[in-house]
Structure formats: structure tokens, C-alpha cells
Design a protein around this motif. Structure first.
Motif, PDB file in Angstrom:
ATOM      1  N   ASP A 163     -25.987 -14.506  10.477  1.00 42.83           N
ATOM      2  CA  ASP A 163     -26.068 -13.344  11.351  1.00 42.83           C
ATOM      3  C   ASP A 163     -24.698 -12.688  11.464  1.00 42.83           C
ATOM      4  N   GLU A 164     -24.662 -11.379  11.372  1.00 38.48           N
ATOM      5  CA  GLU A 164     -23.431 -10.630  11.572  1.00 38.48           C
ATOM      6  C   GLU A 164     -23.244 -10.381  13.063  1.00 38.48           C
ATOM      7  N   VAL A 165     -22.104 -10.797  13.604  1.00 40.32           N
ATOM      8  CA  VAL A 165     -21.834 -10.640  15.031  1.00 40.32           C
ATOM      9  C   VAL A 165     -21.035  -9.365  15.298  1.00 40.32           C
ATOM     10  N   TYR A 166     -20.011  -9.114  14.479  1.00 41.54           N
ATOM     11  CA  TYR A 166     -19.180  -7.918  14.622  1.00 41.54           C
ATOM     12  C   TYR A 166     -19.026  -7.231  13.270  1.00 41.54           C
ATOM     13  N   ARG A 167     -18.992  -5.909  13.274  1.00 42.82           N
ATOM     14  CA  ARG A 167     -18.524  -5.121  12.134  1.00 42.82           C
ATOM     15  C   ARG A 167     -17.996  -3.803  12.697  1.00 42.82           C
ATOM     16  N   GLU A 168     -16.685  -3.637  12.650  1.00 45.00           N
ATOM     17  CA  GLU A 168     -16.064  -2.436  13.187  1.00 45.00           C
ATOM     18  C   GLU A 168     -15.003  -1.928  12.217  1.00 45.00           C
ATOM     19  N   THR A 169     -14.836  -0.606  12.148  1.00 46.41           N
ATOM     20  CA  THR A 169     -13.852   0.011  11.261  1.00 46.41           C
ATOM     21  C   THR A 169     -12.827   0.780  12.075  1.00 46.41           C
ATOM     22  N   PHE A 172       0.872  -1.174   0.000  1.00 46.39           N
ATOM     23  CA  PHE A 172       0.000   0.000   0.000  1.00 46.39           C
ATOM     24  C   PHE A 172       0.915   1.232   0.000  1.00 46.39           C
ATOM     25  N   SER A 173       1.190   1.761  -1.171  1.00 48.44           N
ATOM     26  CA  SER A 173       2.228   2.791  -1.332  1.00 48.44           C
ATOM     27  C   SER A 173       1.926   4.065  -0.564  1.00 48.44           C
ATOM     28  N   GLU A 174       0.651   4.367  -0.316  1.00 49.94           N
ATOM     29  CA  GLU A 174       0.280   5.568   0.433  1.00 49.94           C
ATOM     30  C   GLU A 174      -0.232   5.233   1.829  1.00 49.94           C
ATOM     31  N   GLY A 175       0.070   4.030   2.307  1.00 51.05           N
ATOM     32  CA  GLY A 175      -0.428   3.619   3.605  1.00 51.05           C
ATOM     33  C   GLY A 175      -1.899   3.241   3.565  1.00 51.05           C
ATOM     34  N   VAL A 176      -2.470   3.026   4.740  1.00 57.09           N
ATOM     35  CA  VAL A 176      -3.840   2.546   4.864  1.00 57.09           C
ATOM     36  C   VAL A 176      -4.696   3.596   5.562  1.00 57.09           C
ATOM     37  N   GLU A 177      -5.885   3.813   5.027  1.00 51.42           N
ATOM     38  CA  GLU A 177      -6.804   4.776   5.627  1.00 51.42           C
ATOM     39  C   GLU A 177      -7.767   4.110   6.605  1.00 51.42           C
ATOM     40  N   ARG A 178      -8.180   2.879   6.303  1.00 53.39           N
ATOM     41  CA  ARG A 178      -9.147   2.212   7.171  1.00 53.39           C
ATOM     42  C   ARG A 178      -9.053   0.692   7.005  1.00 53.39           C
ATOM     43  N   VAL A 179      -9.399   0.013   8.077  1.00 52.70           N
ATOM     44  CA  VAL A 179      -9.482  -1.445   8.082  1.00 52.70           C
ATOM     45  C   VAL A 179     -10.831  -1.810   8.698  1.00 52.70           C
ATOM     46  N   THR A 180     -11.670  -2.491   7.931  1.00 51.45           N
ATOM     47  CA  THR A 180     -12.985  -2.907   8.430  1.00 51.45           C
ATOM     48  C   THR A 180     -12.953  -4.396   8.731  1.00 51.45           C
ATOM     49  N   LEU A 181     -13.333  -4.750   9.951  1.00 47.82           N
ATOM     50  CA  LEU A 181     -13.302  -6.130  10.422  1.00 47.82           C
ATOM     51  C   LEU A 181     -14.736  -6.607  10.650  1.00 47.82           C
ATOM     52  N   THR A 182     -15.072  -7.733  10.038  1.00 47.53           N
ATOM     53  CA  THR A 182     -16.435  -8.262  10.122  1.00 47.53           C
ATOM     54  C   THR A 182     -16.379  -9.746  10.449  1.00 47.53           C
ATOM     55  N   LEU A 183     -17.244 -10.177  11.355  1.00 52.76           N
ATOM     56  CA  LEU A 183     -17.359 -11.597  11.664  1.00 52.76           C
ATOM     57  C   LEU A 183     -18.833 -11.971  11.653  1.00 52.76           C
ATOM     58  N   ALA A 184     -19.143 -13.075  10.988  1.00 56.36           N
ATOM     59  CA  ALA A 184     -20.521 -13.550  10.911  1.00 56.36           C
ATOM     60  C   ALA A 184     -20.558 -15.045  11.171  1.00 56.36           C
ATOM     61  N   VAL A 185     -21.712 -15.512  11.623  1.00 51.21           N
ATOM     62  CA  VAL A 185     -21.933 -16.943  11.805  1.00 51.21           C
ATOM     63  C   VAL A 185     -23.161 -17.340  11.004  1.00 51.21           C
ATOM     64  N   GLY A 186     -23.145 -18.551  10.462  1.00 54.96           N
ATOM     65  CA  GLY A 186     -24.257 -18.999   9.633  1.00 54.96           C
ATOM     66  C   GLY A 186     -24.540 -20.468   9.824  1.00 54.96           C
ATOM     67  N   SER A 187     -25.795 -20.832   9.596  1.00 58.04           N
ATOM     68  CA  SER A 187     -26.232 -22.226   9.606  1.00 58.04           C
ATOM     69  C   SER A 187     -27.262 -22.375   8.503  1.00 58.04           C
ATOM     70  N   ASP A 188     -27.920 -23.514   8.463  1.00 55.38           N
ATOM     71  CA  ASP A 188     -28.973 -23.706   7.461  1.00 55.38           C
ATOM     72  C   ASP A 188     -30.105 -22.702   7.642  1.00 55.38           C
ATOM     73  N   ALA A 189     -30.205 -22.112   8.847  1.00 54.95           N
ATOM     74  CA  ALA A 189     -31.274 -21.145   9.121  1.00 54.95           C
ATOM     75  C   ALA A 189     -30.953 -19.751   8.587  1.00 54.95           C
ATOM     76  N   GLY A 190     -29.687 -19.511   8.170  1.00 54.11           N
ATOM     77  CA  GLY A 190     -29.312 -18.200   7.653  1.00 54.11           C
ATOM     78  C   GLY A 190     -28.004 -17.714   8.251  1.00 54.11           C
TER      79      GLY A 190
END
Length: 233
Positions: A105-111, A85-103
């Protein structure tokens, strides 16, 4: 209640993982372990972390005479790195989700952002530089978002995945109709995604694993209730 024992097809499993990962990000079907850096000069990202943050060990079993799984706890600790990343990084978004046959769900989403490198938004409990090869003082310092090749560590507060949506809940994970001596298993997909952006460049990396949650209704007397912990501690 319907039998939850591995009743989804492989195509359904890939589909629910793709809800978060995205087809353009990575082919998720066989991805396990560490996300590898791309072997090129283009901007790329990788994610590493304590496997205990994503896995619950060897097929955890809840023994219960009412067939219920009350909670599924997550508390991931991860390292996200980037390169070229020649100009460095402006943001990092972290997301964690869990899923089953029922669908899914997003557990975390942070920037996390270069504008406020010390910030611990939402469910982030701490953010800093990677610990490997650095002194305690250095690892406690804010991440260097200006680095062409850099990294950061982030730890999340403990969260109960069954409280974060309508798909993965105590009701969908449980099997109240189990007879004596029967078991039922639900396979959860746990998907972690990091999106890194800076200077007009972007890179995405996805890591995924599965956790089998098993409810057993033993013959004879049993104690009601129980929970499954998916912890980094």
C-alpha cells in the motif's frame, strides 16, 4: 485466521519491495540505513532521516485477547540531497509505501517543486533547508532548488498505514484465531523513495527497513485492543 509469522519467502519480500523501488533504481534486498551518493560525476541523490520515522523499536508487541492490531502510525521526517545537477532541480517526488505478504500500500506520494518552493502539498507538514550547520532562520527558508549540490528537509503528517489501502489493514495484520499463550508476527517492509529531476537529469534513491508487529494472546485474562505507533516524535 492464517498464521502471519514470517511466512513469506525471501523472493516474495524482494518482489513486494520492488513494486515501489523499481529494479533499475537500486537492489533493495540488503539496503538499510542511509542511501549513499553515487561515486561519479553523474547526477545523484541521497536520503537521510530519523530512523524512528521508519522503525518501531525492538519488536513491538500488542497484547490482546482478540488478536487485533488496530493501527500502524507513520510520521517520517527526511532529508533529501542531490549532487551534480548542473541546472538545479525542478521537482522532488517523495513516496513511502508499506508491504506485507498481503501486498503493498502506498501511504504517501507528494511532489515538491522549484516553481513553488514554499508549498506543503497533501500530507507534507513542512519543507525547508537542512538544519545542520545553519541558523534557525536559514533552515526555515525555502529549499534552494537552483543549487547544483543541494538538499531539502520534509516532514509528513502522521498517517495510519492501515487506512491507506487494501493490503496492509487491521484485518491482514491481526490474528484472531490465536490460542492462549500464543503469538503471531507480521513483518512489514517500509520503503521510502525519492525521485529528483531537473534540466533533463534524473536520480532516484530508495531506503528500506522492516518492522515486526507481534500480537500476543496471553493465558488468563487480558485487555482487548491496542495499536502500534511508528513515529518520528
Amino acid at each position: 485466521m492464517a498464521d502471519h509469522s514470517r511466512n513469506g519467502s525471501s523472493s516474495e519480500t524482494v518482489s513486494r519491495r520492488s513494486v515501489l523501488g523499481g529494479a533499475a533504481a537500486v537492489t533493495i534486498g540488503s539496503v538499510t540505513g542511509i542511501g549513499a551518493l553515487a561515486a561519479s560525476s553523474r547526477p545523484a541523490a541521497a536520503v537521510d532521516g530519523d530512523p524512528a520515522a521508519f522503525e518501531a523499536g525492538d519488536a513491538p508487541t500488542v497484547t490482546s485477547n482478540d488478536g487485533r492490531i488496530e493501527s500502524v502510525f507513520l510520521s517520517p521526517a527526511v532529508e533529501v540531497s542531490w549532487t551534480d545537477f548542473s541546472e538545479g532541480v525542478e521537482r522532488v517526488t517523495l513516496t513511502l509505501a508499506v508491504g506485507s505478504d498481503a501486498g503493498v500500500d502506498e501511504v504517501y506520494r507528494e511532489t515538491l517543486t522549484a516553481a513553488d518552493p514554499d508549498a506543503t502539498p497533501g500530507d507534507v507538514s513542512s519543507v525547508g533547508r537542512p538544519e545542520s550547520g545553519e541558523s534557525d532562520a536559514a533552515s526555515d527558508a525555502p529549499p534552494d532548488f537552483d543549487a547544483v549540490d543541494g538538499a531539502l528537509t520534509a516532514r509528513f503528517e502522521r498517517a495510519d498505514a492501515t487506512d491507506r489501502g487494501d493490503a496492509v489493514t487491521s484485518e491482514t495484520l491481526s490474528a484472531a484465531g490465536l490460542g492462549g499463550g500464543e503469538t503471531a508476527t507480521t513483518t512489514l517492509d517500509v520503503v521510502f523513495r525519492a525521485d529528483v529531476a531537473g534540466g533533463g537529469d534524473e536520480a532516484t534513491v530508495v531506503r528500506t527497513t522492516t518492522v515486526d508487529l507481534t500480537v500476543e494472546n496471553p493465558d488468563g485474562d487480558a485487555t482487548a485492543g491496542g495499536s502500534v505507533g511508528v513515529d518520528a516524535a
